[in-house]
Design a protein around this motif. Structure first.
Motif, PDB file in Angstrom:
ATOM      1  N   ASP A 111      49.731  46.436  20.554  1.00 53.83           N
ATOM      2  CA  ASP A 111      50.015  46.503  19.274  1.00 53.83           C
ATOM      3  C   ASP A 111      51.115  47.511  18.900  1.00 53.83           C
ATOM      4  O   ASP A 111      51.881  47.373  18.166  1.00 53.83           O
ATOM      5  CB  ASP A 111      48.991  46.663  18.488  1.00 53.83           C
ATOM      6  N   ASP A 112      50.939  48.741  19.621  1.00 49.68           N
ATOM      7  CA  ASP A 112      51.923  49.702  19.224  1.00 49.68           C
ATOM      8  C   ASP A 112      52.098  50.317  20.609  1.00 49.68           C
ATOM      9  O   ASP A 112      51.356  50.958  21.260  1.00 49.68           O
ATOM     10  CB  ASP A 112      51.268  50.768  18.315  1.00 49.68           C
ATOM     11  N   CYS A 113      53.281  50.316  20.909  1.00 52.28           N
ATOM     12  CA  CYS A 113      53.746  51.027  22.510  1.00 52.28           C
ATOM     13  C   CYS A 113      54.424  52.141  22.347  1.00 52.28           C
ATOM     14  O   CYS A 113      55.189  52.640  23.288  1.00 52.28           O
ATOM     15  CB  CYS A 113      54.614  50.038  23.276  1.00 52.28           C
ATOM     16  N   ALA A 114      54.497  52.844  21.095  1.00 57.04           N
ATOM     17  CA  ALA A 114      55.382  53.851  20.817  1.00 57.04           C
ATOM     18  C   ALA A 114      55.242  55.058  21.825  1.00 57.04           C
ATOM     19  O   ALA A 114      56.157  55.750  22.138  1.00 57.04           O
ATOM     20  CB  ALA A 114      55.291  54.168  19.544  1.00 57.04           C
ATOM     21  N   GLN A 115      53.953  55.183  22.104  1.00 56.78           N
ATOM     22  CA  GLN A 115      53.605  56.249  22.913  1.00 56.78           C
ATOM     23  C   GLN A 115      53.572  56.178  24.582  1.00 56.78           C
ATOM     24  O   GLN A 115      53.300  56.867  25.506  1.00 56.78           O
ATOM     25  CB  GLN A 115      52.317  56.802  22.434  1.00 56.78           C
ATOM     26  N   ALA A 116      53.925  54.817  24.913  1.00 59.72           N
ATOM     27  CA  ALA A 116      53.845  54.423  26.069  1.00 59.72           C
ATOM     28  C   ALA A 116      55.024  55.189  26.941  1.00 59.72           C
ATOM     29  O   ALA A 116      56.053  55.614  26.656  1.00 59.72           O
ATOM     30  CB  ALA A 116      54.166  53.134  26.468  1.00 59.72           C
ATOM     31  N   THR A 117      54.683  55.554  28.298  1.00 62.61           N
ATOM     32  CA  THR A 117      55.838  56.094  29.254  1.00 62.61           C
ATOM     33  C   THR A 117      55.887  55.193  30.329  1.00 62.61           C
ATOM     34  O   THR A 117      56.752  55.458  31.172  1.00 62.61           O
ATOM     35  CB  THR A 117      54.949  57.584  29.705  1.00 62.61           C
ATOM     36  N   THR A 118      55.253  54.149  30.603  1.00 62.45           N
ATOM     37  CA  THR A 118      55.480  53.218  31.834  1.00 62.45           C
ATOM     38  C   THR A 118      55.461  51.906  31.337  1.00 62.45           C
ATOM     39  O   THR A 118      54.876  51.411  30.058  1.00 62.45           O
ATOM     40  CB  THR A 118      54.538  53.319  32.750  1.00 62.45           C
ATOM     41  N   ALA A 119      56.218  50.795  31.928  1.00 66.75           N
ATOM     42  CA  ALA A 119      56.325  49.526  31.393  1.00 66.75           C
ATOM     43  C   ALA A 119      54.982  48.888  31.613  1.00 66.75           C
ATOM     44  O   ALA A 119      54.235  48.269  30.528  1.00 66.75           O
ATOM     45  CB  ALA A 119      57.306  48.522  32.381  1.00 66.75           C
ATOM     46  N   ALA A 120      54.087  49.122  32.569  1.00 66.35           N
ATOM     47  CA  ALA A 120      52.785  48.790  32.711  1.00 66.35           C
ATOM     48  C   ALA A 120      51.909  49.013  31.439  1.00 66.35           C
ATOM     49  O   ALA A 120      51.125  48.349  31.056  1.00 66.35           O
ATOM     50  CB  ALA A 120      52.106  49.097  34.033  1.00 66.35           C
ATOM     51  N   ALA A 121      52.036  50.101  31.015  1.00 61.89           N
ATOM     52  CA  ALA A 121      51.071  50.770  29.811  1.00 61.89           C
ATOM     53  C   ALA A 121      51.380  49.783  28.616  1.00 61.89           C
ATOM     54  O   ALA A 121      50.701  49.920  27.634  1.00 61.89           O
ATOM     55  CB  ALA A 121      51.481  52.262  29.602  1.00 61.89           C
ATOM     56  N   CYS A 122      52.740  49.070  28.558  1.00 65.46           N
ATOM     57  CA  CYS A 122      52.945  48.238  27.217  1.00 65.46           C
ATOM     58  C   CYS A 122      52.438  47.161  27.090  1.00 65.46           C
ATOM     59  O   CYS A 122      52.276  46.361  26.264  1.00 65.46           O
ATOM     60  CB  CYS A 122      54.504  48.116  27.344  1.00 65.46           C
ATOM     61  N   PHE A 123      51.845  46.399  28.413  1.00 65.65           N
ATOM     62  CA  PHE A 123      51.183  45.287  28.407  1.00 65.65           C
ATOM     63  C   PHE A 123      49.659  45.244  28.321  1.00 65.65           C
ATOM     64  O   PHE A 123      49.062  46.166  28.896  1.00 65.65           O
ATOM     65  CB  PHE A 123      51.489  44.690  29.679  1.00 65.65           C
ATOM     66  N   ARG A 124      49.283  44.369  27.871  1.00 68.42           N
ATOM     67  CA  ARG A 124      47.828  44.059  27.360  1.00 68.42           C
ATOM     68  C   ARG A 124      47.165  43.775  28.941  1.00 68.42           C
ATOM     69  O   ARG A 124      47.618  43.096  29.753  1.00 68.42           O
ATOM     70  CB  ARG A 124      47.275  42.854  26.259  1.00 68.42           C
ATOM     71  N   THR A 125      45.933  44.226  29.214  1.00 71.47           N
ATOM     72  CA  THR A 125      45.362  43.974  30.502  1.00 71.47           C
ATOM     73  C   THR A 125      44.300  43.172  30.307  1.00 71.47           C
ATOM     74  O   THR A 125      43.598  43.001  29.169  1.00 71.47           O
ATOM     75  CB  THR A 125      45.001  45.414  31.179  1.00 71.47           C
ATOM     76  N   GLY A 126      43.672  42.721  31.490  1.00 71.65           N
ATOM     77  CA  GLY A 126      42.348  41.850  31.757  1.00 71.65           C
ATOM     78  C   GLY A 126      42.687  40.531  31.781  1.00 71.65           C
ATOM     79  O   GLY A 126      43.654  40.005  31.696  1.00 71.65           O
ATOM     80  N   ALA A 127      41.588  39.766  31.823  1.00 76.80           N
ATOM     81  CA  ALA A 127      41.787  38.232  32.095  1.00 76.80           C
ATOM     82  C   ALA A 127      41.550  37.538  30.492  1.00 76.80           C
ATOM     83  O   ALA A 127      41.606  36.120  30.965  1.00 76.80           O
ATOM     84  CB  ALA A 127      40.723  37.770  33.080  1.00 76.80           C
ATOM     85  N   SER A 128      41.346  38.030  29.561  1.00 78.38           N
ATOM     86  CA  SER A 128      41.174  37.142  28.388  1.00 78.38           C
ATOM     87  C   SER A 128      42.429  36.630  28.031  1.00 78.38           C
ATOM     88  O   SER A 128      43.672  36.985  28.403  1.00 78.38           O
ATOM     89  CB  SER A 128      40.520  38.298  27.419  1.00 78.38           C
ATOM     90  N   SER A 129      42.168  35.614  27.255  1.00 82.30           N
ATOM     91  CA  SER A 129      43.598  34.915  26.638  1.00 82.30           C
ATOM     92  C   SER A 129      44.493  35.847  25.959  1.00 82.30           C
ATOM     93  O   SER A 129      44.355  36.651  25.188  1.00 82.30           O
ATOM     94  CB  SER A 129      42.971  33.792  25.638  1.00 82.30           C
ATOM     95  N   GLY A 130      45.721  35.483  26.395  1.00 82.13           N
ATOM     96  CA  GLY A 130      46.970  36.280  25.837  1.00 82.13           C
ATOM     97  C   GLY A 130      47.320  37.322  26.488  1.00 82.13           C
ATOM     98  O   GLY A 130      48.324  37.834  26.315  1.00 82.13           O
ATOM     99  N   THR A 131      46.557  37.867  27.887  1.00 81.29           N
ATOM    100  CA  THR A 131      47.116  39.118  28.433  1.00 81.29           C
ATOM    101  C   THR A 131      48.144  38.509  29.481  1.00 81.29           C
ATOM    102  O   THR A 131      48.214  37.199  29.754  1.00 81.29           O
ATOM    103  CB  THR A 131      45.887  39.378  29.381  1.00 81.29           C
TER     104      THR A 131
END
Length: 266
Positions: A111-131
């Motif tokens: 929802d909000d990636c403003a504080q992310a420091t890596t690309a991976a941290a910007c993406f939703r994780t897990g196996a649920s729908s939409g990741t």
């Protein structure tokens, strides 16, 4: 409609008394309608000296699902039924549209990636729908189905070539100078820092590339991944998703031609 030995219309091919030796199932990288053509027009010229005729299926905006369960399912199955036994190769371009549009990319991001420091941290994780994991599983299920159909309809010597595009540029450029509705709008909406936006797209393409390499493991003698990531410079891109004619030519000659020559197709 055709460009020398490349046909986008089966009836036009039949009127010319020809039959396909290569089937190209693809999205806009095979269907790009603007001057200079697409990747497939460049590939057609490479295989022309071996007297190959290419029939292109799919269309702009096609997703991997469309080839096996969606709008192009019937055309793909019919082409394989009619011509599978005589095919030397099948080229596949698919997957980019599954994560390139705003409505495809935005749900993969937090929802909000403003504080992310890596690309991976910007993406939703897990196996649920939409990741991202969910999307890749969905895409590769379509790839496995399509590859299975091709292998069941063609001789053992028919090669299947997949490709991984290149690192698309989240520049905000759309077609004809208009604003993009693809990558940058989704990244901006998720507040991805400007310094991380290209890294996020690279992360997506790298993940896609790894998934395609897993498809090669199904039958390494028949399935090949043409690796074209990192080939183009900024000057080669017409917009966020599509190279200029010079870019398609560079990918065809630099990345595809060695593979085609190795397989005796060019």
């Amino acid at each position: 409609m055709n460009d020398e030995n490349v046909y986008w219309d089966w009836r036009a091919m039949q009127r010319d008394g020809l039959y396909p030796s290569i089937l190209a199932i693809g999205d806009s990288w095979f269907w790009y309608p603007f001057p200079g053509g697409s990747l497939i027009t460049r590939l057609g010229r490479l295989v022309a000296r071996k007297q190959h005729t290419v029939l292109v299926l799919g269309n702009n905006g096609a997703e991997a699902f469309d080839y096996v369960e969606g709008k192009y399912r019937k055309a793909v199955r019919e082409a394989l039924r009619l011509h599978g036994s005589a095919l030397s190769a099948v080229f596949i371009s698919g997957g980019g549209n599954d994560f390139a549009g705003f409505n495809d990319l935005r749900p993969l991001l937090n929802d909000d990636c403003a504080q992310a420091t890596t690309a991976a941290a910007c993406f939703r994780t897990g196996a649920s729908s939409g990741t991202l994991d969910w999307l890749m599983d969905k895409m590769m299920a379509s790839y496995r189905t399509l590859i299975g159909q091709i292998m069941a309809s063609t001789p053992p010597g028919t090669h299947i070539l997949l490709h991984n595009y290149d690192y698309a540029r989240p520049s905000g450029r759309g077609v004809f100078g208009k604003k993009s509705a693809w990558l940058k709008p989704a990244l901006d909406n998720a507040r991805v820092p400007a310094a991380l936006q290209q890294a996020c797209i690279n992360y997506l393409i790298d993940r896609f590339s790894a998934e395609l390499q897993a498809m090669v493991a199904i039958d390494p003698a028949r399935i090949w991944r043409v690796d074209s990531v990192g080939t183009l410079a900024d000057k080669h891109w017409a917009n966020e998703l599509h190279p200029k004619s010079s870019g398609f030519r560079k990918i065809a000659t630099t990345c595809w031609r060695p593979v085609l020559r190795r397989l005796g197709l060019a």
